[in-house]
Design an enzyme around this catalytic site. Structure first.
Site, PDB file in Angstrom:
ATOM      1  N   TYR A  41      47.405  50.990  24.520  1.00 46.05           N
ATOM      2  CA  TYR A  41      48.686  51.411  23.960  1.00 46.05           C
ATOM      3  C   TYR A  41      49.809  50.433  24.308  1.00 46.05           C
ATOM      4  O   TYR A  41      50.978  50.756  24.180  1.00 46.05           O
ATOM      5  CB  TYR A  41      49.072  52.804  24.467  1.00 46.05           C
ATOM      6  CG  TYR A  41      48.133  53.927  24.054  1.00 46.05           C
ATOM      7  CD1 TYR A  41      46.850  53.676  23.603  1.00 46.05           C
ATOM      8  CD2 TYR A  41      48.544  55.243  24.127  1.00 46.05           C
ATOM      9  CE1 TYR A  41      45.993  54.708  23.238  1.00 46.05           C
ATOM     10  CE2 TYR A  41      47.699  56.286  23.764  1.00 46.05           C
ATOM     11  CZ  TYR A  41      46.421  55.997  23.314  1.00 46.05           C
ATOM     12  OH  TYR A  41      45.587  57.020  22.949  1.00 46.05           O
ATOM     13  N   LYS A  79      34.987  52.718  31.445  1.00 43.53           N
ATOM     14  CA  LYS A  79      33.791  52.326  30.692  1.00 43.53           C
ATOM     15  C   LYS A  79      33.465  50.898  31.126  1.00 43.53           C
ATOM     16  O   LYS A  79      33.290  49.990  30.309  1.00 43.53           O
ATOM     17  CB  LYS A  79      34.087  52.414  29.174  1.00 43.53           C
ATOM     18  CG  LYS A  79      32.900  52.177  28.289  1.00 43.53           C
ATOM     19  CD  LYS A  79      31.944  53.354  28.218  1.00 43.53           C
ATOM     20  CE  LYS A  79      30.731  52.997  27.380  1.00 43.53           C
ATOM     21  NZ  LYS A  79      29.749  54.107  27.278  1.00 43.53           N
ATOM     22  N   ASP A 111      32.530  58.531  28.136  1.00 51.48           N
ATOM     23  CA  ASP A 111      31.683  59.352  27.260  1.00 51.48           C
ATOM     24  C   ASP A 111      30.945  60.409  28.077  1.00 51.48           C
ATOM     25  O   ASP A 111      30.903  61.591  27.708  1.00 51.48           O
ATOM     26  CB  ASP A 111      30.716  58.480  26.456  1.00 51.48           C
ATOM     27  CG  ASP A 111      30.037  57.407  27.294  1.00 51.48           C
ATOM     28  OD1 ASP A 111      30.432  57.205  28.464  1.00 51.48           O
ATOM     29  OD2 ASP A 111      29.098  56.762  26.782  1.00 51.48           O
ATOM     30  N   ASP A 145      44.241  60.036  27.529  1.00 53.72           N
ATOM     31  CA  ASP A 145      44.745  60.776  26.369  1.00 53.72           C
ATOM     32  C   ASP A 145      43.642  61.691  25.832  1.00 53.72           C
ATOM     33  O   ASP A 145      43.848  62.876  25.573  1.00 53.72           O
ATOM     34  CB  ASP A 145      45.179  59.757  25.300  1.00 53.72           C
ATOM     35  CG  ASP A 145      46.068  60.372  24.241  1.00 53.72           C
ATOM     36  OD1 ASP A 145      46.455  61.540  24.383  1.00 53.72           O
ATOM     37  OD2 ASP A 145      46.374  59.659  23.269  1.00 53.72           O
TER      38      ASP A 145
HETATM   39 MG    MG Z   1      47.526  63.173  22.764  1.00 52.04          MG
END
Ligand code: MG
Ligand code: NAI
Length: 374
Positions: A141, A211, A244, A268
């Site tokens: 982001y 990850k 995951d 998020d």
């Molecule tokens: Mg959100």
């Protein structure tokens, strides 16, 4: 003069409804505060070309904390079309006021407590009580994105990539690039915030989400910094999990987790997953926290179809107010507020539609305020 000055930013749609509810509860708990209204959201974009006007930024520089409802936002082109005629075609570009607040005030912690309150019919499991620390300023982001890809970047990439790289020899608009940027400083401070929280709240374990086996450079760095921070907290265990896998484990054994810490994108995603497991949008609250300022909000948006109907669940926003009290150091008031919310949920008499009831937004707030007063 009041002890605290709080910026009050209702925003758009149901943001106003749920903030009215939060105010009833804060008044009920007698926080010695002055609430100063700040303009934010869609109307200000349309009328003034700025969803976060300069006067609101100035206000945020001079408050102890802020409460924020929700805003409406739209894609760049749709946003341009809704500007007043005088501002159209002047080169204004819509930018999310929330993202801007996070960056401008370096609100690097996104704190999301997820607790299943007994008696909530929406709980996936009553045993969930965990806290998510999401890095709030960088990662995928960071806003470093290219579409189309500029020629100098394409040339540099071609030079350093493997011969079979899938983007070699493509036209600039045949691919796009979004950079995941993670700094040592940014990784260190979010993990440290998670461990400090665990130490202060008697939590025994912090789980680092990543990850790193595939996204080696950035997530590898995040994990490396996490291990360094963990070494300074011998009383708290650290474990780690792939993003995951953790989605599976959180569904299977949510009670095994106490504190989770993750880079921005993974944080998020897992925070929406766990929020749904403890009641969904009417319960998900979050704090955007920096060194000098913190902005507390429900995780949901402005739900335009319910705007002004006082129908939606205010509990997320009331719990955001509880987080603000903790941050201000008003822990006793925060605990009393949370107990009152828990009591109203347990009693099950006053419920908004999402919980199967017919009560209004303000009736829920009034029930919580009554419970506070005893
Ligand atoms: Mg959100
Ligand atoms: P939303 O969160 O506003 O609403 C989706 C649906 O969830 C609603 O229609 C309603 O059925 C339910 N819902 C939301 N809050 C609820 C509550 N407190 N109690 C009960 N039910 C609730 O998401 P949507 O519809 O995708 O977005 C609407 C607008 O909000 C968009 O303009 C979007 O960009 C914006 N948005 C703003 C956010 C923010 O201010 N932080 C976050 C997410 C979306």
């Amino acid at each position: 003069m009041a002890q605290y000055r709080i910026a009050w930013l209702p925003g758009d749609g149901i943001g106003k409804d749920v903030m009215d509810a939060a105010r009833i509860v804060l008044d009920g708990i007698r926080l010695d505060a002055e609430y100063v209204h700040g303009d934010i959201g869609w109307d200000f974009w349309c009328r003034e070309g700025d969803a976060l006007p300069e006067r609101t930024i100035e206000l945020l520089k001079r408050v102890h904390a802020a409460m924020f409802g929700a805003i409406t936002s739209k894609p760049v082109r749709a946003a341009e079309a809704e500007l007043v005629p005088a501002l159209r075609g002047t080169g204004l570009v819509y930018r999310s006021p929330i993202v801007r607040m996070r960056q401008m005030f370096d609100l690097y912690v996104c704190l999301r407590p997820c607790r299943a309150y007994a008696g909530n019919p929406l709980n996936f499991s009553d045993a969930i009580d965990l806290v998510i620390f999401r890095e709030n300023t960088e990662d995928l982001y960071a806003g470093v994105e290219f579409s189309p890809v500029p020629a100098d970047l394409a040339a540099a990439l071609a030079k350093i990539s493997k011969p079979f790289a899938p983007f070699k020899d493509l036209a600039p608009d045949a691919y796009a690039i979004s950079c995941k940027v993670n700094t040592r400083k940014g990784s260190e401070r979010i993990v440290r915030a998670a461990f400090e929280y665990a130490a202060q709240h008697g939590r025994k374990k912090v789980t680092v989400v990543h990850k790193a086996n595939v996204v080696r450079a950035t997530d590898g760095l995040f994990l490396e910094e996490a291990r360094k921070v963990a070494a300074g907290f011998p009383g708290i265990a650290m474990d780690d999990a792939n993003v995951d896998a953790i989605c599976m484990w959180l569904l299977k054994n949510p009670m095994n987790y106490e504190v989770l810490v993750a880079p921005n994108l993974y944080g998020d995603i897992i925070s929406d997953l766990v929020a749904q497991m403890v009641g969904g949008l009417g319960f998900g609250c979050s704090g955007n926290i920096g060194e000098k300022l913190a902005v507390f909000e429900p995780s949901h948006g402005s739900a335009p179809k319910y705007a002004g109907q006082y129908k939606v669940n205010p509990i997320a926003t009331i719990l955001a107010a509880k987080m603000m009290l903790d941050w201000l150091g008003e822990e006793a008031k925060a605990a009393r507020l949370e107990q009152a919310v828990a009591a109203v949920i347990r009693a099950g008499k006053v419920r908004t539609y999402d919980m199967g009831g017919t009560s209004t937004t303000l009736e829920v707030a009034e029930a919580v305020a009554r419970e506070i007063k005893g």
